[in-house]
Design a protein around this motif. Structure first.
Motif, PDB file in Angstrom:
ATOM      1  N   TRP A   1       0.780  -1.232   0.000  1.00 25.82           N
ATOM      2  CA  TRP A   1       0.000   0.000   0.000  1.00 25.82           C
ATOM      3  C   TRP A   1       0.817   1.291   0.000  1.00 25.82           C
ATOM      4  CZ3 TRP A   1      -3.912  -2.811  -0.911  1.00 25.82           C
ATOM      5  CH2 TRP A   1      -4.201  -3.937  -0.169  1.00 25.82           C
TER       6      TRP A   1
ATOM      7  N   GLU B   1      -8.678   3.044 -10.815  1.00 26.20           N
ATOM      8  CA  GLU B   1      -7.330   2.787 -11.347  1.00 26.20           C
ATOM      9  C   GLU B   1      -6.446   4.025 -11.253  1.00 26.20           C
ATOM     10  OE1 GLU B   1      -7.425   0.817 -15.139  1.00 26.20           O
ATOM     11  OE2 GLU B   1      -8.856  -0.682 -14.416  1.00 26.20           O
TER      12      GLU B   1
ATOM     13  N   ARG C   1      -8.583  -2.074  -1.906  1.00 24.83           N
ATOM     14  CA  ARG C   1      -8.184  -3.420  -1.473  1.00 24.83           C
ATOM     15  C   ARG C   1      -7.726  -3.459  -0.010  1.00 24.83           C
ATOM     16  NH1 ARG C   1      -5.296  -6.082  -6.586  1.00 24.83           N
ATOM     17  NH2 ARG C   1      -6.317  -4.857  -8.200  1.00 24.83           N
ATOM     18  N   ASN C   2      -7.567  -2.290   0.621  1.00 22.55           N
ATOM     19  CA  ASN C   2      -7.014  -2.213   1.974  1.00 22.55           C
ATOM     20  C   ASN C   2      -8.146  -2.087   3.002  1.00 22.55           C
ATOM     21  OD1 ASN C   2      -5.579  -1.740   4.308  1.00 22.55           O
ATOM     22  ND2 ASN C   2      -4.134  -0.327   3.341  1.00 22.55           N
TER      23      ASN C   2
ATOM     24  N   ARG D   1      -2.572  -1.278 -10.668  1.00 19.13           N
ATOM     25  CA  ARG D   1      -3.278   0.013 -10.614  1.00 19.13           C
ATOM     26  C   ARG D   1      -4.371  -0.118  -9.559  1.00 19.13           C
ATOM     27  NH1 ARG D   1      -1.377   3.971 -13.827  1.00 19.13           N
ATOM     28  NH2 ARG D   1      -3.029   5.244 -12.979  1.00 19.13           N
ATOM     29  N   HIS D   2      -4.264   0.689  -8.531  1.00 13.01           N
ATOM     30  CA  HIS D   2      -5.213   0.638  -7.417  1.00 13.01           C
ATOM     31  C   HIS D   2      -6.323   1.659  -7.598  1.00 13.01           C
ATOM     32  CE1 HIS D   2      -2.769  -1.816  -4.549  1.00 13.01           C
ATOM     33  NE2 HIS D   2      -1.798  -1.399  -5.345  1.00 13.01           N
ATOM     34  N   ASP D   3      -7.548   1.224  -7.312  1.00 15.17           N
ATOM     35  CA  ASP D   3      -8.636   2.176  -7.133  1.00 15.17           C
ATOM     36  C   ASP D   3      -8.408   2.825  -5.772  1.00 15.17           C
ATOM     37  OD1 ASP D   3      -9.744   1.205  -9.472  1.00 15.17           O
ATOM     38  OD2 ASP D   3     -11.355   0.106  -8.481  1.00 15.17           O
ATOM     39  N   LYS D   4      -8.585   4.148  -5.684  1.00 16.96           N
ATOM     40  CA  LYS D   4      -8.374   4.872  -4.433  1.00 16.96           C
ATOM     41  C   LYS D   4      -9.698   5.390  -3.889  1.00 16.96           C
ATOM     42  CE  LYS D   4      -3.984   5.203  -3.387  1.00 16.96           C
ATOM     43  NZ  LYS D   4      -3.441   4.798  -2.121  1.00 16.96           N
TER      44      LYS D   4
ATOM     45  N   SER E   1      -6.359   2.427  -0.774  1.00 18.98           N
ATOM     46  CA  SER E   1      -6.715   1.497  -1.841  1.00 18.98           C
ATOM     47  C   SER E   1      -8.016   0.805  -1.463  1.00 18.98           C
ATOM     48  CB  SER E   1      -5.606   0.451  -2.015  1.00 18.98           C
ATOM     49  OG  SER E   1      -6.037  -0.583  -2.885  1.00 18.98           O
TER      50      SER E   1
END
Length: 189
Positions: free
Chosen positions: A37, A157, A136-137, A165-168, A134
């Motif tokens: 992260w 992304e 995902r976090n 590529r993380h979505d924020k 993220s």
């Protein structure tokens, strides 16, 4: 130097460049929690790069644009909190956090974030605190929710890190919302 008690065996203190060796040892222990992260954690791989990370925050502190603090438990650095950005002209700032396994599950991150929220929104008169994470976090999202932050939206992304590529998600808390929460906390005590 000062220390703010977070628990019977834990405290929040400034984290400074002269502590680079201790910081590096901690980041090495924390890599499973940080590398997915946090870009600066992935780049803090030797003494020089760890010192550079801390020096960058020292420079931000000197210009009142950011700060970094460590969380020590029983004398060992186990995590930290930071003002990633601190913009007094706009009244906006961003808080970030990290921890290693030894700092988890004790409420230390939440306690430290409450201190940063008090500092930013009450003492310094900032208007808005942001929390970027993220999607995902889940652990980071849970902290934002515990602090009473609202989800403003998701930047799809948005951020490349470690080849992904993380979505924020962007969460926020406004000064009047924090004041209301603190007043409720005081009346419940």
């Amino acid at each position: 130097m000062y220390a703010i008690p977070l628990a019977d065996d834990a405290e929040l203190r400034p984290l400074e460049p002269w502590q680079a060796a201790e910081f590096l040892a901690h980041i090495d222990r924390a890599r499973p929690n940080t590398d997915p992260w946090i870009p600066w954690a992935s780049r803090s791989t030797d003494l020089a790069s760890a010192r550079a990370t801390l020096q960058g925050y020292a420079d931000r502190q000197a210009t009142d644009t950011g700060r970094i603090y460590g969380i020590w438990r029983a004398g060992t650095l186990v995590g930290g909190v930071m003002f990633v950005h601190f913009d007094t002209a706009s009244g906006n700032c961003e808080i970030g956090v990290w921890t290693e396994a030894a700092g988890e599950g004790r409420g230390l991150i939440s306690a430290a974030v409450r201190h940063l929220l008090d500092y930013a929104l009450i003492e310094r008169g900032m208007h808005r605190v942001e929390w970027w994470t993220s999607t995902r976090n889940a652990r980071s999202r849970a902290v934002a929710q515990r602090m009473g932050m609202q989800l403003d939206g998701v930047l799809r992304e948005y951020f490349p890190h470690n080849g992904i590529r993380h979505d924020k998600e962007i969460w926020s808390l406004l000064a009047h919302e924090w004041a209301k929460q603190r007043a409720a906390d005081t009346s419940d005590a």
